[in-house]
Design a protein around this motif. Structure first.
Motif, short mmCIF file in Angstrom:
data_model
loop_
_atom_site.label_atom_id
_atom_site.label_comp_id
_atom_site.label_asym_id
_atom_site.label_seq_id
_atom_site.Cartn_x
_atom_site.Cartn_y
_atom_site.Cartn_z
N ASP A 1 -8.58 3.90 -4.21
CA ASP A 1 -8.35 3.05 -3.04
C ASP A 1 -8.86 3.75 -1.78
O ASP A 1 -8.50 4.88 -1.49
CB ASP A 1 -6.84 2.80 -2.93
N ARG B 1 -0.14 5.35 -1.49
CA ARG B 1 -1.29 6.13 -1.02
C ARG B 1 -0.89 7.58 -0.74
O ARG B 1 0.28 7.90 -0.61
CB ARG B 1 -1.84 5.51 0.26
N SER C 1 -8.93 2.03 1.34
CA SER C 1 -8.52 1.29 2.54
C SER C 1 -7.87 2.25 3.54
O SER C 1 -7.32 3.28 3.16
CB SER C 1 -7.54 0.17 2.15
N GLY D 1 0.80 -1.23 0.00
CA GLY D 1 0.00 0.00 0.00
C GLY D 1 0.83 1.27 0.00
O GLY D 1 0.40 2.32 0.48
N ASN E 1 -5.60 -6.94 -2.85
CA ASN E 1 -4.36 -7.70 -3.01
C ASN E 1 -4.63 -9.04 -3.69
O ASN E 1 -3.84 -9.48 -4.54
CB ASN E 1 -3.69 -7.93 -1.66
N ARG F 1 -6.76 -4.87 3.30
CA ARG F 1 -6.54 -4.74 1.85
C ARG F 1 -6.62 -6.10 1.16
O ARG F 1 -6.13 -6.26 0.04
CB ARG F 1 -5.17 -4.11 1.59
N VAL G 1 -0.80 1.42 5.47
CA VAL G 1 0.31 1.76 4.59
C VAL G 1 1.63 1.29 5.18
O VAL G 1 1.89 1.48 6.37
CB VAL G 1 0.34 3.29 4.34
#
Lengths: 436, 159
Positions: free
Chosen positions: A376, A131, A378, A128, A395, A391, A383
């Motif tokens: 995204d 982001r 999430s 992640g 994924n 996630r 992160v």
């Protein structure tokens, strides 16, 4: 706010981490030190981890370095003419002292770079790390992936053998299928209606100058941007449980002399991240030492692979004889499979596989990749962690896409025989003529 | 801005206008130059073989389908009737092969198959193979114009 003010603000946001209070301050910051932009003075300890990043970015950078050095050396012996290209490659491989090693190493580093850049992208996705403020660098990364593929493709033509000629024939005919601009695009790319001398020179200049220069410029921005966005995602406060996007900003106070050797102290550098100065270590020598280690490993790997297996060279390019089977480079084989199975017939209307498999499917994948950081939703606390529960869905979807691509590549590589028939890898193919 | 002089210019409007002219003339110059650069990459002359070319004399071609590798096409003959089909696959441009026993064309790249008249019946090829018009030159050779195409009903009769 006026449009102009908005644009200026956007420009500052793209190019400046901090605005100098005076002209003098700005100049001082830039001119004082040769290594100014090379490393930060201190690096958060979390980003040294082998298992978090797998050092895939560093590995691709070192592969690019190896490709540049071996590539420049190969340029001394290669002649980009349809009359001589094939024979100069043959000379490089069989006559020039250790030319075979240079060529093999260049070939292996190119294959590995495509693979590693792709894996790097998967790593950034799974952790992640694209982001919030890092979305810009994700986009730069997408462009770098495309440039890597195009670099590989332009290099593919240069040996001017059957492999080169037909892979590029198929590749440029896919480009032709693009709606509206396709035919014009192919015409300009080839410098004519068929692959010939102008094509070879165009691909050569793109391969040895234009594309590497573009990669170098974007790579520099990519690295600078990592620092501007607050270092690697694993060092974020978000991954430590602070659930809000953080605009990277200079932390007041600390000044370091870079590398600890220059006497000046006028340069203000950012403190080491949210975990404070104690969790940070000097880049030189700690970061430098690890980078050297990674470089040594990458260099050794390309040499060993070059000793085990060499770059292929088939018969000279022959426009009148298509090799059977004719295959694209391995990283385009999933596209070749798609191109071969996606021709649709709806009543009287026929949609070419070149359009669906060659343009639409990769186009949609690319668009999804570009848009994903902005879609995204999430939580940001995920992160900088591998495969967090929140996630899981996205994924998994990416894993499935990557798995399908891998399967298609393996089918194309190991199982496609003459006339596109499927054979098991251990089955023998019928004998096919290699010349007329 | 440290570069702005302390005293106000006498005519700020005029100054801003001149500045505007200056900046945009630079932009215009660069854009014009870029246009020229792009034009340079669209070839004005193609040093490629002519689309209209001679084949052999009609008597050189036997009954049935003959591949002419140099021009990537097939010459088909039924007694005194001739027609010419392109060997370039309509999918992604590989050279198709003629299979005499099956009376069909097969493409080695992605497995497209075409009937004897060039109509695709298997694989990804979206269009039939091209047919080209024929003529006879003054010295008795078959002449193909691959810049034009004709329907698959086309036959060229030699007297």
């Amino acid at each position: 706010m006026t449009m102009r003010a908005r644009l200026i603000r956007l420009w500052r946001w793209v190019t400046w981490t901090w605005s100098p209070a005076s002209e003098r301050e700005a100049s001082t910051a830039i001119v004082e030190n040769l290594w100014l932009h090379w490393f930060p003075a201190k690096v958060a300890e979390a980003s040294f981890s082998w298992s978090y990043s797998l050092w895939l970015g560093a590995i691709s950078a070192f592969l690019f370095l190896i490709l540049t050095v071996t590539g420049v050396l190969l340029m001394f012996f290669y002649v980009p003419s349809t009359q001589q290209a094939y024979w100069s490659i043959k000379d490089i491989h069989y006559v020039v002292g250790f030319g075979w090693l240079l060529r093999n190493q260049h070939r292996w580093a190119a294959h590995l770079m495509v693979l590693v850049v792709f894996l790097h992208m998967l790593r950034v996705f799974f952790t992640g790390a694209y982001r919030a403020q890092r979305s810009a660098n994700w986009l730069v990364g997408v462009i770098l992936l495309l440039l890597t593929l195009f670099l590989s493709f332009t290099g593919y033509l240069l040996p001017w053998d059957q492999l080169a000629f037909w892979a590029v024939t198929v590749g440029t005919n896919i480009a032709k299928e693009a709606p509206l601009v396709g035919a014009a695009l192919r015409f300009i790319l080839l410098g004519g209606t068929e692959i010939g001398q102008s094509t070879l020179v165009r691909f050569y200049v793109l391969h040895v100058f234009v594309l590497p220069a573009a990669v170098l410029a974007l790579f520099a921005y990519h690295m600078w941007r990592v620092r501007r966005d607050g270092g690697m995602a694993v060092t974020d406060p978000a991954s430590a449980g602070v659930d809000e996007p953080r605009e990277a900003s200079p932390v007041a106070g600390k000044t370091y002399s870079l590398f600890g050797v220059t006497p000046g102290t006028s340069l203000e550098t950012r403190a080491a991240g949210p975990f404070g100065d104690e969790a940070a270590t000097f880049s030189a020598p700690h970061l430098l030492r690890r980078l050297m280690l990674v470089f040594l490993a990458v260099f050794t790997l390309t040499i060993v692979l070059s000793l085990i297996s060499g770059a292929p060279l088939e018969e000279p390019a022959n426009a009148t004889l298509t090799p059977n089977p004719a295959k694209a480079p391995w990283y385009f084989l999933w596209l070749q499979e798609l191109v071969a199975i996606t021709t649709l017939r709806l009543g009287g209307l026929t949609l070419s596989g070149g359009l669906i498999g060659g343009i639409l499917v990769p186009g949609i994948l690319l668009a999804a990749g570009v848009a994903w950081p902005f879609l995204d939703r999430s939580p940001l606390r995920t992160v900088g962690r591998w495969f967090p529960r929140e996630r899981r869905l996205q994924n998994t979807v990416l894993c499935i896409i990557a798995f399908i691509m891998l399967v298609l590549v393996l089918i194309g590589m190991l199982m496609r025989g003459p006339y596109w028939q499927l054979y098991w890898p251990w089955q023998a193919w019928p004998e096919m003529p290699r010349r007329l | 801005m440290s570069l702005t002089p302390a005293s106000q210019p006498a005519q700020p409007e005029r100054r801003r206008f001149l500045q505007w002219i200056g900046q945009w003339s630079v932009v215009a110059a660069i854009v014009t130059q870029l246009g020229g650069v792009v034009r340079a990459f669209v070839p004005r002359v193609l040093y490629e073989p002519s689309k209209k070319f001679k084949l052999g004399k009609p008597s050189e071609y036997p009954e049935g389908v003959t591949f002419v590798p140099m021009h990537r096409l097939f010459v088909a003959r039924e007694r005194n009737q001739f027609h010419v089909i392109s060997a370039t696959c309509t999918h992604l441009g590989c050279t198709v092969e003629w299979k005499d026993k099956l009376a069909e064309f097969q493409c080695p790249c992605h497995g497209s198959k075409f009937k004897a008249d060039g109509l695709p019946f298997a694989g990804p090829a979206p269009r039939p193979l091209e047919w080209y018009p024929l003529s006879v030159s003054g010295d008795g050779f078959l002449v193909v114009d691959s810049g034009k195409s004709v329907p698959p009903t086309y036959r060229f009769a030699i007297a």
